[in-house]
Design a protein around this motif. Sequence first.
Motif, short mmCIF file in Angstrom:
data_model
loop_
_atom_site.label_atom_id
_atom_site.label_comp_id
_atom_site.label_asym_id
_atom_site.label_seq_id
_atom_site.Cartn_x
_atom_site.Cartn_y
_atom_site.Cartn_z
N ARG A 1 29.91 -0.29 3.08
CA ARG A 1 29.41 0.93 3.69
C ARG A 1 28.01 1.27 3.17
NH1 ARG A 1 32.09 6.86 2.52
NH2 ARG A 1 30.87 8.08 4.01
N THR A 2 27.77 1.05 1.87
CA THR A 2 26.48 1.36 1.28
C THR A 2 25.39 0.46 1.86
OG1 THR A 2 27.54 2.08 -0.77
CG2 THR A 2 25.21 1.51 -0.89
N VAL A 3 25.68 -0.83 2.00
CA VAL A 3 24.70 -1.76 2.57
C VAL A 3 24.34 -1.34 3.99
CG1 VAL A 3 24.35 -4.11 3.39
CG2 VAL A 3 25.30 -3.72 1.11
N ARG A 4 25.35 -1.00 4.78
CA ARG A 4 25.10 -0.57 6.16
C ARG A 4 24.19 0.66 6.20
NH1 ARG A 4 30.41 -1.11 7.34
NH2 ARG A 4 30.70 1.14 7.23
N ALA A 5 24.52 1.64 5.39
CA ALA A 5 23.75 2.89 5.37
C ALA A 5 22.34 2.64 4.86
CB ALA A 5 24.46 3.92 4.50
N PHE A 6 22.21 1.76 3.85
CA PHE A 6 20.89 1.48 3.29
C PHE A 6 20.01 0.78 4.33
CE2 PHE A 6 17.55 -0.58 1.02
CZ PHE A 6 17.30 0.19 -0.10
N LEU A 7 20.56 -0.18 5.05
CA LEU A 7 19.78 -0.90 6.05
C LEU A 7 19.25 0.04 7.12
CD1 LEU A 7 21.93 -4.14 6.45
CD2 LEU A 7 19.68 -3.94 5.36
N ALA A 8 20.08 0.98 7.54
CA ALA A 8 19.66 1.94 8.57
C ALA A 8 18.55 2.84 8.02
CB ALA A 8 20.85 2.76 9.04
N ALA A 9 18.74 3.34 6.79
CA ALA A 9 17.74 4.22 6.19
C ALA A 9 16.46 3.45 5.88
CB ALA A 9 18.30 4.86 4.92
N GLY A 10 16.61 2.21 5.42
CA GLY A 10 15.43 1.39 5.13
C GLY A 10 14.59 1.12 6.36
N ALA A 11 15.25 0.92 7.49
CA ALA A 11 14.51 0.72 8.75
C ALA A 11 13.71 1.97 9.11
CB ALA A 11 15.47 0.36 9.87
N GLN B 1 19.55 -4.49 -4.18
CA GLN B 1 18.35 -5.14 -3.64
C GLN B 1 18.63 -6.58 -3.20
OE1 GLN B 1 18.81 -4.33 -6.79
NE2 GLN B 1 18.22 -6.01 -8.12
N ARG B 2 19.57 -7.23 -3.84
CA ARG B 2 19.87 -8.62 -3.48
C ARG B 2 20.52 -8.71 -2.10
NH1 ARG B 2 20.99 -8.52 -9.09
NH2 ARG B 2 23.14 -7.89 -8.74
N ARG C 1 0.82 -1.21 0.00
CA ARG C 1 0.00 0.00 0.00
C ARG C 1 0.85 1.26 0.00
NH1 ARG C 1 -2.67 1.37 3.94
NH2 ARG C 1 -4.35 2.44 2.83
N ARG C 2 2.01 1.20 0.69
CA ARG C 2 2.86 2.38 0.74
C ARG C 2 4.32 1.94 0.57
NH1 ARG C 2 1.99 6.27 5.53
NH2 ARG C 2 2.30 7.85 3.92
N TYR C 3 5.08 2.77 -0.09
CA TYR C 3 6.48 2.46 -0.34
C TYR C 3 7.37 3.58 0.20
CZ TYR C 3 6.19 5.80 -4.20
OH TYR C 3 6.02 6.95 -4.94
N GLY C 4 8.63 3.26 0.39
CA GLY C 4 9.61 4.27 0.79
C GLY C 4 10.77 4.27 -0.17
N VAL C 5 11.37 5.42 -0.36
CA VAL C 5 12.54 5.56 -1.23
C VAL C 5 13.76 5.78 -0.35
CG1 VAL C 5 13.63 6.91 -3.06
CG2 VAL C 5 11.13 6.57 -3.08
N VAL C 6 14.79 4.99 -0.58
CA VAL C 6 16.07 5.18 0.11
C VAL C 6 17.05 5.72 -0.92
CG1 VAL C 6 17.96 4.11 1.37
CG2 VAL C 6 15.60 3.37 1.78
N THR C 7 17.55 6.91 -0.67
CA THR C 7 18.39 7.59 -1.66
C THR C 7 19.76 7.93 -1.08
OG1 THR C 7 18.40 9.37 -3.31
CG2 THR C 7 17.46 9.89 -1.13
N THR C 8 20.45 8.85 -1.70
CA THR C 8 21.82 9.19 -1.31
C THR C 8 21.79 10.30 -0.26
OG1 THR C 8 21.87 10.59 -3.31
CG2 THR C 8 22.84 8.38 -3.47
#
Length: 246
Positions: free
Chosen positions: A157-167, A188-189, A111-118
């Motif tokens: 570093r990118t995976v770490r930052a993405f996981l934090a932002a995704g949460a 995404q993988r 129903r709702r999505y989030g965008v994780v960017t730079t």
Amino acid sequence: MRIVVTNCNTTRSMTEEIVRGARDAASTGTTVTGLTPAWGVESAEGWLDSHLSAAAVLDALRAYDASGEPYDAVVMAGFGEHGREGARELLDVPVVDITEAAAHLACLLGRRYGVVTTLDRARGQIEDSLHAAGVARNCAAVVGTGLGVLDLGDEERTVRAFLAAGARARDAGAEVLVLGCAGMTGLQRAVGEKLGMPVVDGVGAAVRLAESLVGLGLTTSRVGGYAKPLPKGRTWGTGCGRPPSE
């Protein structure tokens, strides 16, 4: 089927990474060619960069179209960057923007999505792009990782930052996540399973949607806003984007 994937910046290594992701997503029989603007910005991070990028990308697409190389669709690989409307006026093939493509697919998954960017400074452009595409209502949050576009080569570093932002996006109500930069293609993988959420890559989404449009025999409407440009004098640059080396 032949798809041209246009990077929004002049960094050829990023074009090559985007092309790899596009080819991974493409169906058997689809060929993908990468296009790098001959001028513009090395990374698009802000309003000035975005408008410069749009002009450079349109120049590259115009020159490629005039070259006579056959192609069936264009994917614009700049998340939240300007230029897609101009490209649709300019070209006679379907033009699919990764921002719009990712959001449409995300809306089919939750129903709702989030965008994780730079960087956070990109949020306004992304929000405007989603509004223009008519899919902003379903966006729960646009969250920055604090990383610049050129920092994305550091995968750990990118995976770490993405996981934090995704949460943070999930806490804001997102049920699906979108990769908010073409340079994140393939990420995404690494993060989808850890977050327990679907993660949509805009490059892959745009390639598959472009294939669908071509397969259905559909292209941009010429009624109204995307009518062909009026005949008049226009001064262009001379640069043409070049495919990355195979």
